[in-house]
Design an enzyme around this catalytic site. Structure first.
Site, mmCIF file in Angstrom:
data_model
loop_
_atom_site.group_PDB
_atom_site.id
_atom_site.type_symbol
_atom_site.label_atom_id
_atom_site.label_comp_id
_atom_site.label_asym_id
_atom_site.label_seq_id
_atom_site.Cartn_x
_atom_site.Cartn_y
_atom_site.Cartn_z
ATOM 1 N N SER A 1 0.843 -1.192 0.000
ATOM 2 C CA SER A 1 0.000 0.000 0.000
ATOM 3 C C SER A 1 0.878 1.241 0.000
ATOM 4 O O SER A 1 1.997 1.217 0.536
ATOM 5 C CB SER A 1 -0.890 0.009 1.244
ATOM 6 O OG SER A 1 -1.532 1.262 1.399
ATOM 7 N N TYR B 1 -1.993 -0.865 9.821
ATOM 8 C CA TYR B 1 -2.076 -1.343 8.429
ATOM 9 C C TYR B 1 -0.813 -0.969 7.661
ATOM 10 O O TYR B 1 -0.195 -1.808 7.000
ATOM 11 C CB TYR B 1 -3.321 -0.747 7.773
ATOM 12 C CG TYR B 1 -3.537 -1.176 6.341
ATOM 13 C CD1 TYR B 1 -4.184 -2.372 6.051
ATOM 14 C CD2 TYR B 1 -3.102 -0.383 5.280
ATOM 15 C CE1 TYR B 1 -4.388 -2.767 4.740
ATOM 16 C CE2 TYR B 1 -3.307 -0.766 3.974
ATOM 17 C CZ TYR B 1 -3.943 -1.957 3.700
ATOM 18 O OH TYR B 1 -4.139 -2.339 2.398
#
Length: 254
Positions: A146, A159
Site C-alpha cells: 500500500s 495497516y
C-alpha cells in the site's frame, strides 16, 4: 486447463483489486485460480468472466487469515491442478487478500492488530511457504502492499506498518528464491475507489477530494489502474524485475 498455459493463484479474487488482477492476468493468456473468503457467488462470476475470455479458471474458498487452513487448501488446489493439467504446479502467486483497519494507534486493540497481522503478514508468509514446493522454477510472487507503507495517513498506523513488513519480506524472498529463478516483487497501490474498507475512498467525497488533491495526476485510482501492472509482472517482459517495490498511485504525495 491447457498444460502449456501459465497458471496464477490470486487470493481475494472475488472483488475489487483482486478481481481486476485476475481478469487482467487472463487477458495476458494466463489461467487463474482465485480464492474468496465468503462470497462464492461473486468468485464464481469472476471465474465465468475469465472463461469467457478463453482462459481456464476456478474459485476456492480460503480464509487467508487462518494459516491453519492452508494444510487443507493446498491439496484441494494441487488435486484440481493435477486433474486439469497433469501437474500440481503453479507459476505465479499473487498475495492480494486483505481487510482494512482505520483506528488511531492510541485506540487500537490487541485483537485488531492481531487480525491485521494474521491476514496481511502471517497469512502471506505461510501461504507462500505452503505453495512454494508447487511453484515452477522461473515463476513469480507478487505481494500487494500500500502507499500507506510510504506515506502516513492518520488511523492507518497498524495497516501501514504491516504492509511495510511485507515489503521487507518481499526483498528477502527475492534473494532466497533467486536460485530457483523465482522473481518476487511488491505492488503498492495508492488510494483506490473500491469497496475496500467499506468503500471509504470511493464514497467519502471529502477523503476522495483530499487524496486527488495530493496526487500528481489529479484523481483517485481505479481498479483498472492496478490489475494490468500485476499482470505485466507475470509476463516475460518483466523477467528482469526482481525484489522491487512498484508504487501505482498516480504520483500520490510526491
Amino acid at each position: 486447463m491447457n498444460a502449456k498455459n501459465k497458471i496464477a493463484v490470486v487470493t481475494g479474487g472475488s472483488r475489487g483489486l483482486g478481481r481486476n488482477m485476475a481478469i487482467a492476468l487472463a487477458k495476458k493468456g494466463i489461467d487463474v485460480v482465485l480464492t474468496y473468503n465468503t462470497n462464492k457467488e461473486a468468485a464464481d462470476a469472476v471465474a465465468a468472466e475469465i472463461r469467457a475470455l478463453g482462459q481456464k479458471a476456478a474459485a476456492f474458498q480460503l480464509d487467508t487469515s487462518n494459516s491453519g487452513s492452508f494444510d487443507e487448501f493446498a491439496p484441494q488446489l494441487t488435486d484440481y491442478l493435477k486433474a486439469e493439467t497433469g501437474s500440481p504446479n503453479i507459476d505465479f502467486l499473487i498475495n492480494n487478500a486483505g481487510t482494512a483497519l482505520y483506528a488511531p494507534a492510541v485506540d487500537t486493540t490487541e485483537k485488531q492488530l492481531d487480525d491485521i497481522v494474521n491476514i496481511h503478514y502471517k497469512g502471506v508468509f505461510f501461504l507462500t511457504q505452503k505453495l512454494l514446493p508447487f511453484m515452477n522454477d522461473g515463476g513469480g510472487i507478487i505481494n500487494i502492499s500500500s502507499g500507506l507503507a510510504r506515506i502516513t495517513f492518520p488511523g492507518s498506523s497498524v495497516y501501514g506498518s504491516i504492509k511495510a513488513a511485507v515489503e521487507v519480506l518481499t526483498r528477502y524472498l527475492a534473494q532466497e528464491l533467486g536460485p530457483r529463478k523465482i522473481r518476487v516483487n511488491v505492488v503498492a497501490p495508492g488510494a483506490i475507489e473500491t469497496d475496500f474498507g467499506g468503500g471509504r475512498t470511493r464514497d467519502n467525497k471529502e477523503i476522495n477530494a483530499r487524496i486527488a488533491g495530493i496526487t500528481a495526476l489529479g484523481r483517485v485510482g481505479l481498479p483498472d489502474d492496478i490489475g494490468g501492472v500485476v499482470a505485466f509482472l507475470c509476463t516475460e517482459d518483466a523477467r528482469w524485475i526482481n525484489g522491487q517495490r512498484i508504487e501505482v498511485s498516480g504520483g500520490q504525495a510526491l
